[in-house]
Design an enzyme around this catalytic site. Structure first.
Site, short mmCIF file in Angstrom:
data_model
loop_
_atom_site.label_atom_id
_atom_site.label_comp_id
_atom_site.label_asym_id
_atom_site.label_seq_id
_atom_site.Cartn_x
_atom_site.Cartn_y
_atom_site.Cartn_z
N GLY A 1 -6.48 2.05 -35.61
CA GLY A 1 -7.68 2.81 -35.25
C GLY A 1 -8.43 3.35 -36.46
N ARG B 1 -2.02 1.57 -49.29
CA ARG B 1 -0.59 1.40 -49.03
C ARG B 1 -0.18 -0.04 -49.31
NH1 ARG B 1 1.42 3.65 -43.28
NH2 ARG B 1 0.56 1.79 -42.32
N ASP C 1 5.38 1.24 -32.20
CA ASP C 1 4.32 0.82 -33.14
C ASP C 1 4.60 1.34 -34.54
OD1 ASP C 1 3.70 3.21 -31.50
OD2 ASP C 1 2.09 3.48 -32.94
N ASP D 1 4.80 4.83 -41.71
CA ASP D 1 4.03 5.88 -41.04
C ASP D 1 4.66 7.26 -41.16
OD1 ASP D 1 1.93 4.31 -40.60
OD2 ASP D 1 2.03 4.31 -38.42
#
Ligand code: AMP
Ligand code: MG
Length: 489
Positions: free
Chosen positions: A90, A174, A250, A260
């Site tokens: 997103g 990243r 996810d 994450d």
């Protein structure tokens, strides 16, 4: 100017249907906050060129490296157990892949680069604090020897992002073995396009487990590799007291890298029920629950692959279940090896099989700082037990355990100094302790990067005690509300 690096577009090219071509939103006034020079060098990048204005623009996707075709990746996912068919990047973009001097292919990826077709209600942005948080914790994990995505840079965009209050915006650059997630397979499987799912799996095998292609059942061999990689990863997390905080499908990689860094944090006073995330009311992702949740996620991965495992569903389920069930044994074996190393034991005699479990129960009962305890234990091996005993309100309980431990050590028969040195190589003295990270981020958000830079430098060598750094080794003051972390910031 000459190109900083070239990128491949293998994901965009080979996995049409699992991504949307997209561009980063403009950054009105980009300013480099931190560049990971050591990582850049390791990857074969020119550090000085990356610091130039063209370099910074390339780092955040404002200027495209040759070969780059940025995409937002599609994925689904179970969030706190509830299935969302369409999550996806997103606020992130895959700029492309490159082959580093070590011969391994890696992704170059952005987080906070603007809204994409997967943004739903989100603004596509990220604030400086959370991006620096991912930077410092992921780099600390790497220094601890734990597989993880890496942080190459954080660039302030010059824009304000609206959270509870307006905050300075930033983009994180990243680097990862890939961004393939369990959720990527869930998304591919849900399309009903069997060819796409097979193509994704072949892509994942080629990137991460190429030898699985030679197995009698390559897809089952691939699944076994993912199960093993996650079993090993979870054991590593547990051994340093890491709480990921949002182990949705996810947020679980196929490569076995930690990914994450949202609400993650390290436990201090040992308690397996520890939860930091403000939204994890049921404790689903509590410290002690993480191996069970990982296995749950791996069951979701197996479901997506059943068609590839065998001709009939019955046979596929049987094959997959045998591998899935092996997760517990694999993770336990890795954990037990890690715990033995932490207490300086090569083997645990069959005469005292509960030695390690009893130690954890003792640390829990007396709310002992996990990191400080294990680090101090090498001093006991060296003959000085005072500081360790002083951690316990009831030191006799520690003495009773230590007697059993010393008996096990005696039957190991290794020289004390050798054992103590080996323990110091696996028990970190410096960790991204919650209060240190918070203080560094508050300063950085107000424009002072010095505490952050110092913290990153200390954490680059977590096992080497150095003079003048004692403040970094201390647990947080006991008073105050429990530490809370937040997702999606
Ligand atoms: P996370 O909890 O960071 O793993 O994110 C879960 C999902 O929410 C992913 O699909 C993210 O891309 C999406 N997301 C998180 N923050 C934002 C944001 N500010 N704007 C758009 N999407 C977001
Ligand atoms: Mg995520």
């Amino acid at each position: 100017m000459t190109a900083l690096f070239d990128l491949d577009d293998s994901y965009a090219r080979e996995l049409v249907g699992l991504c949307e071509p997209w561009q980063a939103a403009p950054a009105p006034d980009a300013e480099l906050l931190v560049l990971n020079g050591a990582l850049a060098t390791e990857l074969g990048f020119d550090v000085e060129a990356l610091r130039s204005s063209d370099g910074i623009a390339t780092l955040i996707g404002q200027r495209l490296a040759p070969g780059s075709r940025p995409v937002a990746q599609a994925y689904a996912g179970h969030q706190f157990g509830n299935y969302s068919p369409r999550l996806g990047d997103g606020r992130a973009l895959l700029l492309g892949e490159f082959t580093a001097p070590d011969g391994r292919v890696r992704d170059l990826h952005l987080k906070g680069s603007g809204r994409t077709p997967f943004a739903r209600g989100g603004d596509g942005k990220a604030a400086v604090g959370p991006m620096l948080r991912e930077y410092v914790i992921s780099e600390a994990m790497h220094a601890l020897g734990i597989p993880t995505t890496r942080s190459l840079a954080v660039v302030a965009t010059g824009e304000q992002v609206m959270r509870d209050t307006p905050l300075p915006g930033a983009v994180l650059t990243r680097v990862a073995a890939s961004h393939l997630r369990v959720g990527t397979f869930q998304y591919a499987a849900a399309t009903g396009d069997a060819e796409l799912l097979e193509r994704l799996t072949r892509y994942a095998i080629a990137r991460h487990y190429p030898h699985a292609a030679d197995a009698a059942n390559p897809y089952l061999a691939f699944y076994t590799e993912v199960v093993e990689a996650q079993a090993s990863l979870l054991a590593r997390w547990m051994s340093v007291g890491f709480v990921h905080g949002v182990m949705n499908t996810d947020n679980m990689t196929i490569s076995g890298e930690t990914i994450d860094y949202g609400p993650c944090a390290f436990i201090d006073r040992y308690n397996p029920a520890t939860v930091f995330s403000s939204i994890d009311h049921g404790g689903r992702y509590a410290y002690g629950n993480q191996p069970v949740v990982a296995q749950w996620n791996l069951a979701r991965l197996a479901e997506t692959l059943l068609l590839l495992f065998a001709e009939t569903k019955e046979e596929a389920v049987e094959l997959a279940t045998a591998v899935l069930v092996s997760f517990t044994e694999r993770c336990d074996a890795h954990r037990s090896a890690a715990m033995r190393a932490k207490v300086g034991l090569a083997g645990i005699g069959s005469d005292d099989p509960t030695l390690l479990d009893d130690l954890l129960a003792l640390l829990h009962a007396q709310a002992i700082d996990f990191t400080s305890f294990f680090r101090s234990l090498s001093n006991v091996v060296r003959g000085d037990a005072e500081a360790t005993r002083a951690m316990f309100a009831d030191a006799m309980a520690f003495d009773a355990w230590a007697q059993r431990w010393q008996a096990a050590r005696a039957s190991d028969g290794r020289p004390s100094e050798e054992v103590a040195a080996a323990m110091d190589r696996v028990n970190p003295i410096y960790l991204p302790r919650n209060h240190l990270v918070e203080a560094a981020l508050v300063a950085a958000t107000a424009g002072d990067m010095k505490p952050f830079t110092e913290l990153v430098d200390v954490l680059a060598h977590p096992f080497d005690e150095r003079p003048g750094l004692n403040a970094y080794a201390l647990s947080a003051p006991a008073e105050g509300a429990p530490y809370r972390t937040f997702c999606g910031t």
